[in-house]
Design a protein around this motif. Structure first.
Motif, PDB file in Angstrom:
ATOM      1  N   THR A  43     -13.994 -35.963  10.203  1.00 30.16           N
ATOM      2  CA  THR A  43     -14.522 -34.715   9.652  1.00 30.16           C
ATOM      3  C   THR A  43     -13.322 -33.794   9.501  1.00 30.16           C
ATOM      4  O   THR A  43     -12.461 -33.745  10.380  1.00 30.16           O
ATOM      5  CB  THR A  43     -15.583 -34.080  10.565  1.00 30.16           C
ATOM      6  OG1 THR A  43     -15.085 -33.986  11.914  1.00 30.16           O
ATOM      7  CG2 THR A  43     -16.853 -34.918  10.573  1.00 30.16           C
ATOM      8  N   TRP A  56     -13.632 -39.694  14.737  1.00 28.37           N
ATOM      9  CA  TRP A  56     -14.819 -40.166  15.452  1.00 28.37           C
ATOM     10  C   TRP A  56     -14.832 -41.683  15.455  1.00 28.37           C
ATOM     11  O   TRP A  56     -14.515 -42.312  14.451  1.00 28.37           O
ATOM     12  CB  TRP A  56     -16.094 -39.648  14.780  1.00 28.37           C
ATOM     13  CG  TRP A  56     -16.159 -38.163  14.659  1.00 28.37           C
ATOM     14  CD1 TRP A  56     -15.659 -37.400  13.647  1.00 28.37           C
ATOM     15  CD2 TRP A  56     -16.752 -37.253  15.595  1.00 28.37           C
ATOM     16  NE1 TRP A  56     -15.909 -36.068  13.882  1.00 28.37           N
ATOM     17  CE2 TRP A  56     -16.578 -35.949  15.079  1.00 28.37           C
ATOM     18  CE3 TRP A  56     -17.423 -37.410  16.814  1.00 28.37           C
ATOM     19  CZ2 TRP A  56     -17.039 -34.822  15.736  1.00 28.37           C
ATOM     20  CZ3 TRP A  56     -17.888 -36.289  17.471  1.00 28.37           C
ATOM     21  CH2 TRP A  56     -17.693 -35.018  16.947  1.00 28.37           C
ATOM     22  N   GLY A  82     -24.889 -39.074  14.325  1.00 31.66           N
ATOM     23  CA  GLY A  82     -25.346 -38.891  15.700  1.00 31.66           C
ATOM     24  C   GLY A  82     -24.218 -38.814  16.701  1.00 31.66           C
ATOM     25  O   GLY A  82     -24.410 -38.321  17.820  1.00 31.66           O
ATOM     26  N   LYS A  83     -23.023 -39.297  16.333  1.00 29.83           N
ATOM     27  CA  LYS A  83     -21.868 -39.175  17.221  1.00 29.83           C
ATOM     28  C   LYS A  83     -21.467 -37.711  17.387  1.00 29.83           C
ATOM     29  O   LYS A  83     -20.893 -37.323  18.411  1.00 29.83           O
ATOM     30  CB  LYS A  83     -20.676 -39.979  16.671  1.00 29.83           C
ATOM     31  CG  LYS A  83     -20.911 -41.469  16.589  1.00 29.83           C
ATOM     32  CD  LYS A  83     -21.027 -42.078  17.979  1.00 29.83           C
ATOM     33  CE  LYS A  83     -21.222 -43.591  17.904  1.00 29.83           C
ATOM     34  NZ  LYS A  83     -21.317 -44.200  19.251  1.00 29.83           N
ATOM     35  N   ILE A  84     -21.746 -36.912  16.361  1.00 27.42           N
ATOM     36  CA  ILE A  84     -21.425 -35.484  16.428  1.00 27.42           C
ATOM     37  C   ILE A  84     -22.481 -34.746  17.239  1.00 27.42           C
ATOM     38  O   ILE A  84     -22.172 -34.000  18.161  1.00 27.42           O
ATOM     39  CB  ILE A  84     -21.331 -34.897  15.007  1.00 27.42           C
ATOM     40  CG1 ILE A  84     -20.236 -35.622  14.216  1.00 27.42           C
ATOM     41  CG2 ILE A  84     -21.059 -33.392  15.056  1.00 27.42           C
ATOM     42  CD1 ILE A  84     -20.139 -35.208  12.757  1.00 27.42           C
ATOM     43  N   HIS A  85     -23.745 -34.996  16.893  1.00 24.48           N
ATOM     44  CA  HIS A  85     -24.862 -34.375  17.623  1.00 24.48           C
ATOM     45  C   HIS A  85     -26.143 -35.116  17.259  1.00 24.48           C
ATOM     46  O   HIS A  85     -26.307 -35.551  16.119  1.00 24.48           O
ATOM     47  CB  HIS A  85     -24.993 -32.888  17.262  1.00 24.48           C
ATOM     48  CG  HIS A  85     -25.838 -32.104  18.224  1.00 24.48           C
ATOM     49  ND1 HIS A  85     -27.218 -32.191  18.240  1.00 24.48           N
ATOM     50  CD2 HIS A  85     -25.491 -31.236  19.202  1.00 24.48           C
ATOM     51  CE1 HIS A  85     -27.684 -31.399  19.187  1.00 24.48           C
ATOM     52  NE2 HIS A  85     -26.672 -30.804  19.792  1.00 24.48           N
ATOM     53  N   SER A  86     -27.027 -35.245  18.216  1.00 21.10           N
ATOM     54  CA  SER A  86     -28.281 -35.964  17.959  1.00 21.10           C
ATOM     55  C   SER A  86     -29.092 -35.300  16.843  1.00 21.10           C
ATOM     56  O   SER A  86     -29.818 -35.981  16.111  1.00 21.10           O
ATOM     57  CB  SER A  86     -29.115 -36.052  19.242  1.00 21.10           C
ATOM     58  OG  SER A  86     -29.391 -34.762  19.752  1.00 21.10           O
ATOM     59  N   ASP A  87     -28.961 -33.976  16.688  1.00 25.55           N
ATOM     60  CA  ASP A  87     -29.676 -33.279  15.614  1.00 25.55           C
ATOM     61  C   ASP A  87     -29.208 -33.746  14.248  1.00 25.55           C
ATOM     62  O   ASP A  87     -29.992 -33.787  13.291  1.00 25.55           O
ATOM     63  CB  ASP A  87     -29.464 -31.763  15.726  1.00 25.55           C
ATOM     64  CG  ASP A  87     -30.301 -31.139  16.839  1.00 25.55           C
ATOM     65  OD1 ASP A  87     -31.173 -31.837  17.401  1.00 25.55           O
ATOM     66  OD2 ASP A  87     -30.072 -29.956  17.153  1.00 25.55           O
ATOM     67  N   PHE A  88     -27.914 -34.094  14.136  1.00 26.71           N
ATOM     68  CA  PHE A  88     -27.382 -34.564  12.854  1.00 26.71           C
ATOM     69  C   PHE A  88     -28.053 -35.870  12.455  1.00 26.71           C
ATOM     70  O   PHE A  88     -28.318 -36.098  11.269  1.00 26.71           O
ATOM     71  CB  PHE A  88     -25.865 -34.782  12.956  1.00 26.71           C
ATOM     72  CG  PHE A  88     -25.044 -33.530  12.854  1.00 26.71           C
ATOM     73  CD1 PHE A  88     -25.443 -32.356  13.475  1.00 26.71           C
ATOM     74  CD2 PHE A  88     -23.857 -33.521  12.139  1.00 26.71           C
ATOM     75  CE1 PHE A  88     -24.678 -31.201  13.385  1.00 26.71           C
ATOM     76  CE2 PHE A  88     -23.080 -32.378  12.045  1.00 26.71           C
ATOM     77  CZ  PHE A  88     -23.493 -31.216  12.671  1.00 26.71           C
ATOM     78  N   GLN A  89     -28.319 -36.724  13.420  1.00 28.44           N
ATOM     79  CA  GLN A  89     -28.967 -37.999  13.135  1.00 28.44           C
ATOM     80  C   GLN A  89     -30.459 -37.806  12.891  1.00 28.44           C
ATOM     81  O   GLN A  89     -31.018 -38.367  11.948  1.00 28.44           O
ATOM     82  CB  GLN A  89     -28.747 -38.980  14.285  1.00 28.44           C
ATOM     83  CG  GLN A  89     -29.358 -40.366  14.036  1.00 28.44           C
ATOM     84  CD  GLN A  89     -28.930 -41.384  15.073  1.00 28.44           C
ATOM     85  OE1 GLN A  89     -28.179 -41.079  16.004  1.00 28.44           O
ATOM     86  NE2 GLN A  89     -29.382 -42.615  14.931  1.00 28.44           N
ATOM     87  N   ARG A  90     -31.076 -36.992  13.727  1.00 30.87           N
ATOM     88  CA  ARG A  90     -32.531 -36.781  13.630  1.00 30.87           C
ATOM     89  C   ARG A  90     -32.912 -36.113  12.313  1.00 30.87           C
ATOM     90  O   ARG A  90     -33.924 -36.458  11.697  1.00 30.87           O
ATOM     91  CB  ARG A  90     -32.987 -35.929  14.815  1.00 30.87           C
ATOM     92  CG  ARG A  90     -34.491 -35.696  14.895  1.00 30.87           C
ATOM     93  CD  ARG A  90     -34.872 -35.234  16.295  1.00 30.87           C
ATOM     94  NE  ARG A  90     -34.117 -34.051  16.696  1.00 30.87           N
ATOM     95  CZ  ARG A  90     -34.527 -32.793  16.490  1.00 30.87           C
ATOM     96  NH1 ARG A  90     -35.663 -32.562  15.862  1.00 30.87           N
ATOM     97  NH2 ARG A  90     -33.801 -31.782  16.906  1.00 30.87           N
TER      98      ARG A  90
END
Length: 365
Positions: free
Chosen positions: A286, A295, A308-316
């Motif tokens: 990034t 990453w 999702g490696k950045i934040h679970s919200d990004f994946q969800r």
């Protein structure tokens, strides 16, 4: 985090010397007597990647975060470690927590450095360590099989299946094999994964040679390379002494020093690259004015998994990934120019992230 690597081997093979060098520290004592290392030493090392340096030059961010990997220097094992010889089981327990094992093997003659088994024989040394890991695994498998067998005798079909899977591995170890050599059905693999077997972990053999034997190695390292190839493991050649000297040099002088030795890169670089290959790891980036960051993902990971490696919200809440290859980001010197040239792609949930992708994720939660 790149991956967590445990450094193992017999006493006095150069483990702590190499650990000190690759972590550019003195936190692992190095001395000419067995069991110098008691508790495991832990060092965090940035993963060398010239691409992140180029991204920084282009973007000029406020912050830079390379991928980090963790090295754990585990005390020297000896024959009988599984039965508490040396400091035994205590050492073996530390290995359960790592992703991969770097097995340091002594591949040099030096009468001034004691060998715990009184002679230099890399293949014998490898067999000693692998036997100890297998014995410990068999102890854990026996305990688990006893519990599962009770349920199996009561008619529990799942317990019967688990018992058979565990016994297959146990029998293989008893014949001198290692758990990583076996393949398992997708339904059976979680049973083995849950055991965190020492012999199931990927292994990278590190042949520690005298500096005069770089870069090609010697008869000892050649034997280790063949062993690694025959057993589906990786192998790199390192001189602990040279790595120690590199660690003391200013960064700008290291390339010249290596060139003088006929080396393209340091042993640390070789070790990390081989580890990434062994574990099937990839890197994406990034890149913004606030931060350029690397990453680590696994080969085959899709865009939502990478997000999702950045934040679970990004994946969800994943919507899309705006992707520029590193090659294009480099050539067009940034996101705006690459986008103007039509080199930015919008990818969806099925996109498999490629090594070197520079990505901006779009998401909503």
């Amino acid at each position: 985090m790149g991956f967590k690597c445990g450094i193992v081997g017999l006493p006095n093979v150069g483990k702590s010397t190499i650990f000190n060098a690759i972590t550019a520290s003195e936190q692992a004592a190095a001395a000419n007597y067995p069991f110098c290392t008691i508790e495991p030493n832990v060092g965090m090392v940035p993963v060398p990647d010239s691409r992140i340096e180029r991204l920084v030059a282009i973007v000029k961010p406020q912050k830079v975060q390379p991928t980090m990997m963790q090295f754990v220097d585990i005390a020297g094992l000896v024959k009988g470690a599984a039965d508490n010889a040396g400091l035994g089981n205590k050492f073996l327990l530390h290995i359960r927590e790592v992703d991969a094992i770097a097995h340091i093997v002594r591949c040099f003659d030096d009468g001034d450095i004691i060998h715990v088994m009184e002679s230099v024989d890399p293949l014998r040394d490898i067999e000693v360590i692998e036997a100890e890991l297998a014995i410990k695994d068999m102890e854990n498998l026996d305990a688990r099989m006893q519990r599962v067998e009770k349920l199996a005798k009561g008619g529990d079909k799942e317990a019967v299946r688990q018992f058979n899977v565990l016994k297959k591995v146990r029998d293989h170890l008893d014949k001198g094999g290692q758990a990583r050599e076996l393949s398992h059905d997708e339904n059976d693999k979680p049973i083995i994964d849950e055991m965190r077997l020492l012999t199931a972990k990927p292994v990278l053999f590190v042949a520690n040679v005298h500096e005069k034997d770089l870069p090609k190695g010697n008869k000892y390292s050649q034997a280790v390379q063949k062993w690694a190839k025959d057993h589906g493991a990786g192998c790199v050649i390192i001189s602990g002494k040279i790595e120690s000297e590199i660690a003391l040099l200013p960064r700008e002088e290291r390339a010249t020093f290596l060139e003088g030795l006929g080396l393209a890169q340091s042993g640390l670089d070789n070790l990390i690259n081989a580890g990434y290959q062994l574990l099937g790891l990839r890197t994406y980036f990034t890149a913004g004015v606030k931060e350029v960051r690397a990453w680590t993902i696994h080969a085959g990971d899709t865009a939502p998994v990478a997000a999702g490696k950045i934040h679970s919200d990004f994946q969800r809440g994943f919507i899309a990934a705006e992707v520029i290859s590193f090659k294009d980001f480099d050539q067009y010197e940034g996101e705006l120019e690459a986008k103007s040239a039509g080199r930015m792609r919008t990818e969806g949930k099925e996109y498999v992230v490629a090594d070197g992708d520079v990505i901006t994720f779009r998401f909503s939660v």
